[in-house]
Design a protein around this motif. Sequence first.
Motif, mmCIF file in Angstrom:
data_model
loop_
_atom_site.group_PDB
_atom_site.id
_atom_site.type_symbol
_atom_site.label_atom_id
_atom_site.label_comp_id
_atom_site.label_asym_id
_atom_site.label_seq_id
_atom_site.Cartn_x
_atom_site.Cartn_y
_atom_site.Cartn_z
ATOM 1 N N GLN A 103 45.270 33.875 39.078
ATOM 2 C CA GLN A 103 44.813 32.806 39.675
ATOM 3 C C GLN A 103 43.961 33.235 41.090
ATOM 4 O OE1 GLN A 103 43.815 29.410 39.047
ATOM 5 N NE2 GLN A 103 45.049 29.246 37.139
ATOM 6 N N ALA A 104 44.698 33.781 41.427
ATOM 7 C CA ALA A 104 43.751 34.753 42.897
ATOM 8 C C ALA A 104 42.769 35.986 42.714
ATOM 9 C CB ALA A 104 45.161 35.107 43.498
ATOM 10 N N HIS A 105 42.993 36.248 41.519
ATOM 11 C CA HIS A 105 42.465 37.746 40.694
ATOM 12 C C HIS A 105 41.770 37.367 39.268
ATOM 13 C CE1 HIS A 105 43.335 39.011 44.315
ATOM 14 N NE2 HIS A 105 44.555 39.185 44.446
ATOM 15 N N PRO A 106 40.596 36.653 39.086
ATOM 16 C CA PRO A 106 39.926 36.287 38.045
ATOM 17 C C PRO A 106 39.684 37.155 37.362
ATOM 18 C CG PRO A 106 39.228 34.328 39.368
ATOM 19 C CD PRO A 106 40.025 35.956 40.278
ATOM 20 N N THR A 107 39.385 38.586 37.832
ATOM 21 C CA THR A 107 38.899 39.505 37.023
ATOM 22 C C THR A 107 40.019 40.826 37.062
ATOM 23 O OG1 THR A 107 38.141 40.655 39.185
ATOM 24 C CG2 THR A 107 36.750 39.340 37.714
ATOM 25 N N CYS A 108 41.460 40.087 37.236
ATOM 26 C CA CYS A 108 42.340 41.706 36.784
ATOM 27 C C CYS A 108 41.928 41.914 35.841
ATOM 28 C CB CYS A 108 43.628 40.050 37.446
ATOM 29 S SG CYS A 108 45.155 41.047 36.406
ATOM 30 N N ALA A 109 42.107 41.681 34.605
ATOM 31 C CA ALA A 109 42.205 42.132 33.070
ATOM 32 C C ALA A 109 41.420 42.842 33.520
ATOM 33 C CB ALA A 109 41.865 41.489 31.797
ATOM 34 N N ALA A 110 39.855 43.417 34.267
ATOM 35 C CA ALA A 110 39.092 44.416 33.964
ATOM 36 C C ALA A 110 39.237 44.873 34.754
ATOM 37 C CB ALA A 110 38.317 43.665 34.512
ATOM 38 N N ALA A 111 40.339 44.554 35.834
ATOM 39 C CA ALA A 111 40.380 46.184 37.166
ATOM 40 C C ALA A 111 42.009 46.703 36.443
ATOM 41 C CB ALA A 111 41.565 45.068 38.027
ATOM 42 N N PHE A 112 42.913 46.276 35.743
ATOM 43 C CA PHE A 112 43.691 46.846 34.758
ATOM 44 C C PHE A 112 43.014 47.608 34.534
ATOM 45 C CE2 PHE A 112 47.833 46.559 33.454
ATOM 46 C CZ PHE A 112 48.188 47.091 32.172
ATOM 47 N N ARG A 113 42.578 46.966 33.415
ATOM 48 C CA ARG A 113 41.247 48.653 32.494
ATOM 49 C C ARG A 113 40.916 49.293 33.158
ATOM 50 N NH1 ARG A 113 43.434 47.330 27.329
ATOM 51 N NH2 ARG A 113 43.711 44.635 26.721
ATOM 52 N N GLN A 114 40.349 48.887 34.452
ATOM 53 C CA GLN A 114 39.467 50.182 34.958
ATOM 54 C C GLN A 114 40.603 51.004 35.880
ATOM 55 O OE1 GLN A 114 36.346 50.265 35.373
ATOM 56 N NE2 GLN A 114 35.983 52.381 36.780
ATOM 57 N N GLN A 115 41.830 50.964 36.226
ATOM 58 C CA GLN A 115 42.500 51.872 36.884
ATOM 59 C C GLN A 115 43.234 52.755 35.517
ATOM 60 O OE1 GLN A 115 42.549 52.118 40.029
ATOM 61 N NE2 GLN A 115 44.679 53.781 39.729
ATOM 62 N N ARG A 116 43.375 51.904 34.422
ATOM 63 C CA ARG A 116 44.215 52.663 33.577
ATOM 64 C C ARG A 116 43.291 53.507 32.568
ATOM 65 N NH1 ARG A 116 49.245 50.640 31.563
ATOM 66 N NH2 ARG A 116 50.224 50.805 33.512
ATOM 67 N N VAL A 117 42.505 53.532 33.032
ATOM 68 C CA VAL A 117 41.270 53.744 31.901
ATOM 69 C C VAL A 117 40.495 55.193 33.075
ATOM 70 C CG1 VAL A 117 39.228 53.648 30.925
ATOM 71 C CG2 VAL A 117 40.422 51.932 29.769
ATOM 72 N N TRP A 118 39.926 54.638 34.190
ATOM 73 C CA TRP A 118 39.404 55.488 34.714
ATOM 74 C C TRP A 118 40.383 55.842 35.932
ATOM 75 C CZ3 TRP A 118 35.268 57.827 32.260
ATOM 76 C CH2 TRP A 118 34.875 57.496 31.558
ATOM 77 N N GLY A 119 41.215 55.594 36.775
ATOM 78 C CA GLY A 119 41.929 55.867 37.645
ATOM 79 C C GLY A 119 41.248 54.998 39.194
ATOM 80 N N ASP A 120 39.809 53.975 39.084
ATOM 81 C CA ASP A 120 39.504 53.932 39.999
ATOM 82 C C ASP A 120 39.395 52.914 40.809
ATOM 83 O OD1 ASP A 120 37.709 53.719 37.939
ATOM 84 O OD2 ASP A 120 35.753 55.466 39.023
ATOM 85 N N ALA A 121 40.375 51.954 40.087
ATOM 86 C CA ALA A 121 39.547 50.249 39.839
ATOM 87 C C ALA A 121 39.454 49.907 41.908
ATOM 88 C CB ALA A 121 40.670 49.117 39.364
ATOM 89 N N THR A 122 38.986 49.390 42.276
ATOM 90 C CA THR A 122 39.146 48.108 43.657
ATOM 91 C C THR A 122 40.307 47.290 43.328
ATOM 92 O OG1 THR A 122 37.322 49.069 44.282
ATOM 93 C CG2 THR A 122 38.208 47.091 45.785
ATOM 94 N N ALA A 123 41.557 47.552 43.973
ATOM 95 C CA ALA A 123 42.475 46.471 44.518
ATOM 96 C C ALA A 123 42.919 46.736 42.768
ATOM 97 C CB ALA A 123 41.803 45.027 44.993
ATOM 98 N N ALA A 124 44.114 47.095 41.965
ATOM 99 C CA ALA A 124 44.088 47.466 41.440
ATOM 100 C C ALA A 124 45.652 46.690 41.055
ATOM 101 C CB ALA A 124 44.628 48.664 40.029
ATOM 102 N N PRO A 125 45.454 46.001 39.807
ATOM 103 C CA PRO A 125 46.870 45.312 39.708
ATOM 104 C C PRO A 125 48.093 46.138 39.528
ATOM 105 C CG PRO A 125 45.522 44.748 38.337
ATOM 106 C CD PRO A 125 44.815 45.427 38.699
ATOM 107 N N ILE A 126 47.559 47.212 39.475
ATOM 108 C CA ILE A 126 48.993 47.881 38.627
ATOM 109 C C ILE A 126 49.053 49.279 39.645
ATOM 110 C CG2 ILE A 126 48.899 47.806 36.234
ATOM 111 C CD1 ILE A 126 46.979 49.270 35.837
ATOM 112 N N ASP A 127 50.263 50.410 39.143
ATOM 113 C CA ASP A 127 50.207 51.286 40.435
ATOM 114 C C ASP A 127 50.055 52.630 40.114
ATOM 115 O OD1 ASP A 127 52.138 49.759 42.343
ATOM 116 O OD2 ASP A 127 53.555 49.304 41.770
ATOM 117 N N ASP A 128 49.094 52.314 39.003
ATOM 118 C CA ASP A 128 48.728 54.064 38.252
ATOM 119 C C ASP A 128 48.451 54.409 39.294
ATOM 120 O OD1 ASP A 128 49.386 52.334 35.827
ATOM 121 O OD2 ASP A 128 48.361 53.061 34.552
ATOM 122 N N ARG A 129 48.231 56.066 39.052
ATOM 123 C CA ARG A 129 47.772 57.110 40.778
ATOM 124 C C ARG A 129 46.400 57.284 39.407
ATOM 125 N NH1 ARG A 129 51.863 61.899 40.537
ATOM 126 N NH2 ARG A 129 52.156 60.691 38.036
#
Length: 288
Positions: A103-129
């Motif tokens: 609800q707070a972050h409607p684009t959460c899914a895209a940020a999740f995948r961006q971080q898991r694939v590329w590692g450079d998401a802004t405000a990622a919802p996961i702790d992947d480095r």
Amino acid sequence: MRRLLLGTALLLALSAQAEERSLRVAPQATDARLKADEPPHWVVYDPAVTEPLLVWLPGTNGHPASGPKGLFQAVRSAGFRLVGLSYLDDVAVSQVCKGPRLQAHPTCAAAFRQQRVWGDATAAPIDDRPEDAIVPRLTRLLRHLAEQDPAGQWAGYLDGDEPRWSRIVLAGQSQGGGMAAFIAKTRAVAGVLDFSGGWDREAGGELARWYRRASVTPPERWHATYHVQETAADLLAQSYRLLGIPPAQVHALDLPLRPGGQPHGEGIANAAYAPLWQQMLRAVRPEP
């Protein structure tokens, strides 16, 4: 689909290749920053043959070396090298991007995948480095192989700081299928094989906007499957439409389940689908 596949023979045996090698490579051997207890990458190839490469991305909690052996045999028989990539797959998008967070972050899914694939998401919802991300892992693995086995010509699968996508087919199941699709949106890969690859949502319940992004991988290079008995079958079919996959290349599986089998895993585990695997692999195999 049923008429096409019923009565087919069992999987073709893995082609006899005297020089074939099977390797397990610890991720930490390619980057000391990675954890020592991660499952190994799995690599199968003939060093004497410079085949195109298929990169397999497992589903949630999947380990590359314990993946779908029948499908892997089909990959090798179709003339691909195989890399089963070990990555952080212990939590899925649907487990993170839900409830108040969504609800707070409607684009959460895209940020999740961006971080898991590329590692450079802004405000990622996961702790992947950044070093944990899929594409950096694949790049470092290919560099490691090129250094350890120069005769295997692994350097040909690299293009500067990234893999040489034109020689690489991405394939994956569930979370891994969604990651393959996410990469193919912004990189012109040789092909995508998406097996029940997820159904990311936004706060209102609609499918995530990233599915609608223009894809640099041409539509004819995508194939996808789902089983009609999956709980999310309708959502999967809708996600494939939003991805722009041609209807003839979306395969709705409907054979009876294996004893004890689950619909979500049938597309990669049921040997009756071997002819379909071979068809899809032929369709995405790049020209020499």
